[in-house]
Motif scaffolding. Sequence first.
Motif, PDB file in Angstrom:
ATOM      1  N   MET A 243      65.978  11.562  13.599  1.00 54.62           N
ATOM      2  CA  MET A 243      67.123  11.868  12.317  1.00 54.62           C
ATOM      3  C   MET A 243      66.453  13.011  11.541  1.00 54.62           C
ATOM      4  N   ALA A 244      65.276  13.440  11.547  1.00 54.82           N
ATOM      5  CA  ALA A 244      65.056  14.714  10.898  1.00 54.82           C
ATOM      6  C   ALA A 244      64.767  16.046  11.634  1.00 54.82           C
ATOM      7  N   GLY A 245      65.293  15.739  12.902  1.00 52.58           N
ATOM      8  CA  GLY A 245      65.310  16.745  14.073  1.00 52.58           C
ATOM      9  C   GLY A 245      63.874  17.064  14.607  1.00 52.58           C
ATOM     10  N   ILE A 246      63.156  15.937  14.580  1.00 52.29           N
ATOM     11  CA  ILE A 246      61.915  15.926  15.270  1.00 52.29           C
ATOM     12  C   ILE A 246      61.840  15.363  16.613  1.00 52.29           C
ATOM     13  N   GLU A 247      61.727  15.747  17.821  1.00 55.05           N
ATOM     14  CA  GLU A 247      61.628  14.983  19.047  1.00 55.05           C
ATOM     15  C   GLU A 247      60.110  14.786  19.283  1.00 55.05           C
ATOM     16  N   LEU A 248      59.746  13.451  19.337  1.00 56.39           N
ATOM     17  CA  LEU A 248      58.526  12.948  19.341  1.00 56.39           C
ATOM     18  C   LEU A 248      58.068  12.875  21.083  1.00 56.39           C
ATOM     19  N   PRO A 249      57.012  13.258  21.459  1.00 58.36           N
ATOM     20  CA  PRO A 249      56.604  13.147  22.845  1.00 58.36           C
ATOM     21  C   PRO A 249      56.142  11.626  23.251  1.00 58.36           C
ATOM     22  N   VAL A 250      56.929  10.530  22.777  1.00 51.95           N
ATOM     23  CA  VAL A 250      56.768   9.345  23.098  1.00 51.95           C
ATOM     24  C   VAL A 250      57.772   8.720  24.035  1.00 51.95           C
ATOM     25  N   GLN A 251      57.582   7.553  24.675  1.00 54.16           N
ATOM     26  CA  GLN A 251      58.515   6.915  25.250  1.00 54.16           C
ATOM     27  C   GLN A 251      58.238   5.452  24.950  1.00 54.16           C
ATOM     28  N   SER A 252      59.329   4.740  24.789  1.00 60.28           N
ATOM     29  CA  SER A 252      59.348   3.268  24.374  1.00 60.28           C
ATOM     30  C   SER A 252      59.593   2.302  25.738  1.00 60.28           C
ATOM     31  N   HIS A 253      58.813   1.455  25.778  1.00 60.63           N
ATOM     32  CA  HIS A 253      58.768   0.509  26.794  1.00 60.63           C
ATOM     33  C   HIS A 253      58.620  -1.156  26.441  1.00 60.63           C
ATOM     34  N   PRO A 254      59.082  -1.849  27.082  1.00 59.03           N
ATOM     35  CA  PRO A 254      58.813  -3.456  26.749  1.00 59.03           C
ATOM     36  C   PRO A 254      57.645  -3.691  27.149  1.00 59.03           C
ATOM     37  N   LEU A 255      56.816  -4.593  26.349  1.00 59.81           N
ATOM     38  CA  LEU A 255      55.289  -5.094  26.681  1.00 59.81           C
ATOM     39  C   LEU A 255      55.616  -6.549  26.568  1.00 59.81           C
ATOM     40  N   GLN A 256      55.297  -7.241  27.509  1.00 55.45           N
ATOM     41  CA  GLN A 256      55.295  -8.840  27.670  1.00 55.45           C
ATOM     42  C   GLN A 256      53.999  -9.524  27.308  1.00 55.45           C
ATOM     43  N   ALA A 257      54.079 -10.648  26.766  1.00 54.14           N
ATOM     44  CA  ALA A 257      52.944 -11.504  26.877  1.00 54.14           C
ATOM     45  C   ALA A 257      53.435 -13.047  27.131  1.00 54.14           C
ATOM     46  N   LEU A 258      52.400 -14.042  27.089  1.00 50.86           N
ATOM     47  CA  LEU A 258      53.028 -15.420  27.301  1.00 50.86           C
ATOM     48  C   LEU A 258      51.893 -16.444  26.666  1.00 50.86           C
ATOM     49  N   VAL A 259      52.063 -17.496  26.378  1.00 53.50           N
ATOM     50  CA  VAL A 259      51.191 -18.615  25.735  1.00 53.50           C
ATOM     51  C   VAL A 259      51.274 -19.751  26.835  1.00 53.50           C
ATOM     52  N   PRO A 350      56.384  18.316  11.039  1.00 55.49           N
ATOM     53  CA  PRO A 350      57.047  19.565  10.722  1.00 55.49           C
ATOM     54  C   PRO A 350      57.725  19.560   9.472  1.00 55.49           C
ATOM     55  N   VAL A 351      58.087  18.224   8.952  1.00 55.67           N
ATOM     56  CA  VAL A 351      59.249  18.272   7.627  1.00 55.67           C
ATOM     57  C   VAL A 351      58.299  17.840   6.653  1.00 55.67           C
ATOM     58  N   ASP A 352      58.251  18.595   5.480  1.00 51.87           N
ATOM     59  CA  ASP A 352      57.455  18.389   4.394  1.00 51.87           C
ATOM     60  C   ASP A 352      57.675  17.373   3.920  1.00 51.87           C
ATOM     61  N   GLY A 353      56.666  16.166   3.533  1.00 53.74           N
ATOM     62  CA  GLY A 353      56.947  14.985   2.738  1.00 53.74           C
ATOM     63  C   GLY A 353      57.309  13.813   3.816  1.00 53.74           C
ATOM     64  N   LEU A 354      57.184  14.137   5.100  1.00 49.11           N
ATOM     65  CA  LEU A 354      57.333  13.010   6.033  1.00 49.11           C
ATOM     66  C   LEU A 354      56.335  12.919   7.034  1.00 49.11           C
ATOM     67  N   TYR A 355      55.732  11.605   7.318  1.00 51.26           N
ATOM     68  CA  TYR A 355      54.505  11.514   7.884  1.00 51.26           C
ATOM     69  C   TYR A 355      54.830  10.555   8.918  1.00 51.26           C
ATOM     70  N   LEU A 356      54.041  10.761  10.050  1.00 50.62           N
ATOM     71  CA  LEU A 356      54.094  10.243  11.375  1.00 50.62           C
ATOM     72  C   LEU A 356      52.869   9.138  11.520  1.00 50.62           C
ATOM     73  N   ASN A 357      53.192   7.903  12.068  1.00 48.92           N
ATOM     74  CA  ASN A 357      52.164   6.927  12.726  1.00 48.92           C
ATOM     75  C   ASN A 357      53.125   6.098  13.768  1.00 48.92           C
ATOM     76  N   CYS A 358      52.648   6.802  15.096  1.00 43.49           N
ATOM     77  CA  CYS A 358      53.123   5.951  15.965  1.00 43.49           C
ATOM     78  C   CYS A 358      52.350   6.508  17.635  1.00 43.49           C
ATOM     79  N   GLY A 359      53.130   6.116  18.565  1.00 44.42           N
ATOM     80  CA  GLY A 359      52.321   6.429  19.908  1.00 44.42           C
ATOM     81  C   GLY A 359      51.067   5.395  20.123  1.00 44.42           C
ATOM     82  N   TRP A 360      50.844   4.277  19.386  1.00 43.19           N
ATOM     83  CA  TRP A 360      49.708   3.360  19.686  1.00 43.19           C
ATOM     84  C   TRP A 360      49.883   2.900  20.772  1.00 43.19           C
TER      85      TRP A 360
END
Length: 412
Positions: A243-259, A350-360
Motif C-alpha cells: 500500500m506504500a509502494g514497497i515490495e517486500l522479499p517475503v512469501q506467505s505460506h500456511p503452517l499447520q499444527a495439531l493437538v 524506504p518510507v519515512d515514519g513507516l517501520y517493518l517487522n516481518c519475515g519471521w
Amino acid sequence: MPDGKTTPGADLPDHPDFLWRNPEPKRSYDVVIVGGGGHGLATAHYLAKNHGITDVAVLEKGWLAGGNMARNTTIIRSNYLWDESAGIYEHALKLWEGLAEELDYPILFSQRGVLNLAHSLQDVRDSVRRVEANRLNGVDAEWLDADGVKEICPIVNISPDVRYPVLGATYQPRAGIAKHDHVAWGLARSADAAGIDIIQNCEVTGLELVGNRVVGVQTNLGPIAAGKVALCSAGHTSVLAAMAGIELPVQSHPLQALVSELLEPVHPTVVMSNAVHVYVSQAHKGELVMGAGIDAYNSYTQRGAFHIIEEQMSAALELFPVFARAHVLRTWGGIVDVSPDASPIVGLSPVDGLYLNCGWGTGGFKATPGVGWVYAHTIAHDTPHTLNAPFSLDRFTTGALVDEHGAAAVAH
C-alpha cells in the motif's frame, strides 16, 4: 475481555475477566501499530515501559491475538547458529524468564528444554558445530548421544533398526513453552493500563502518504492520522507494505499444527527432528502439540493440505511409537511469511515514519518479547537497536544475509 470503557487504567473494574478496554479510535496518535498479535502487543508494552510513549493505538482487524499468536506451537528457544540470530533470540529468552513477573500475569512459561535430533553423520557434525557456536554466544547448549537423549526423554525411540535412527541431539535446558493466549492477555493488559488503545475489528485498508512520509492509515472505522506507523501483521505485512509502494522479499505460506486428546504427563521436554520433520511437546493441560513444515504453496488462508498433517503424524510415530493410539483432537493453520534467508526483517522502511517487522517464518512466537523490545527502540529513536540492525531490509541488496535456511536445521 474488554469492558467497553474509553478511559484508561484506573477505570477498569476489579474483575479478572476485564483485562483491557475496548475504546473507539481517536482521530490521531503518535504511533499506530498495525497488528494486534504478540509482536504488536509486545511493541506497545515496551514503547510505554522503556520509552514513555503511550499515545499509541494497536489496530487488529479481527480479535486480539487471533492470528499466528493463537495458531502456533509455543516453542521458545535461542539455540540458533548465527551470531545475529542467537543475539536476538537469546535476548528474547532472557526476557521470557522474567516476563510473568514483569507483566504480573501467569504466562505459564515452562523451561523444560528442547532436543534437536540428529539422524546422520552430517547432522551430527552440524549439531556439534551449532553447540560450539551457541556456547561462544553465551547460549546454554550441549551435545548428547542417543543414550543421553533417552535419559532426557525416555519415550523417544532410539532403536538403530528404524528409517532414521537417532544418533544424538543438541539440548538447550533453558528452552521450553509458554501459554500463548496468556502471553497476549498479559501484554494487552499492561499496554492498556499505560493508556494505549487496543482497537479490535479495525482493518487497515490503506496507508496515507505525503511525499515520502506516512501520515496515517485508512481503516474500516475511518481515517486515523499517525506520526509513525509500525507494521507487524505477519503473513499480511507484504500486503500492507504494498500500500506504500514497497515490495517486500517475503512469501506467505500456511503452517499447520495439531493437538491430541488430553493425556497423562508422558512427554517431559520438546523434541524436534528435521529428518522426519516433526516437533512435539505436551501442553500444560495434557495435549500433545505437533507441528512440521510449511505447505509449499503461497496462500493467505489459515488452513493447509491434509497430506501435511498425515506426514507429520507419520513422523511423530516414528519417533514416538507410544503415541500410536492417541486421537487427534483438532488442527489449525497460521500464515507465515518467509524471507529468502529465513531470517526476519525488523527496522526502517524506504518510507519515512513507516517501520517493518516481518519475515519471521515459523519462529515468531519465541521472539515475542525480544522483538517487541528492539522494535519499540527502533520506533522511538528512528534507528535500529544493535540487536535488530543486522535484520534490515537492505541486506537483500548488500548481500549481508543471515542465512538460517542453510544453518538452523529446523528453523522453528
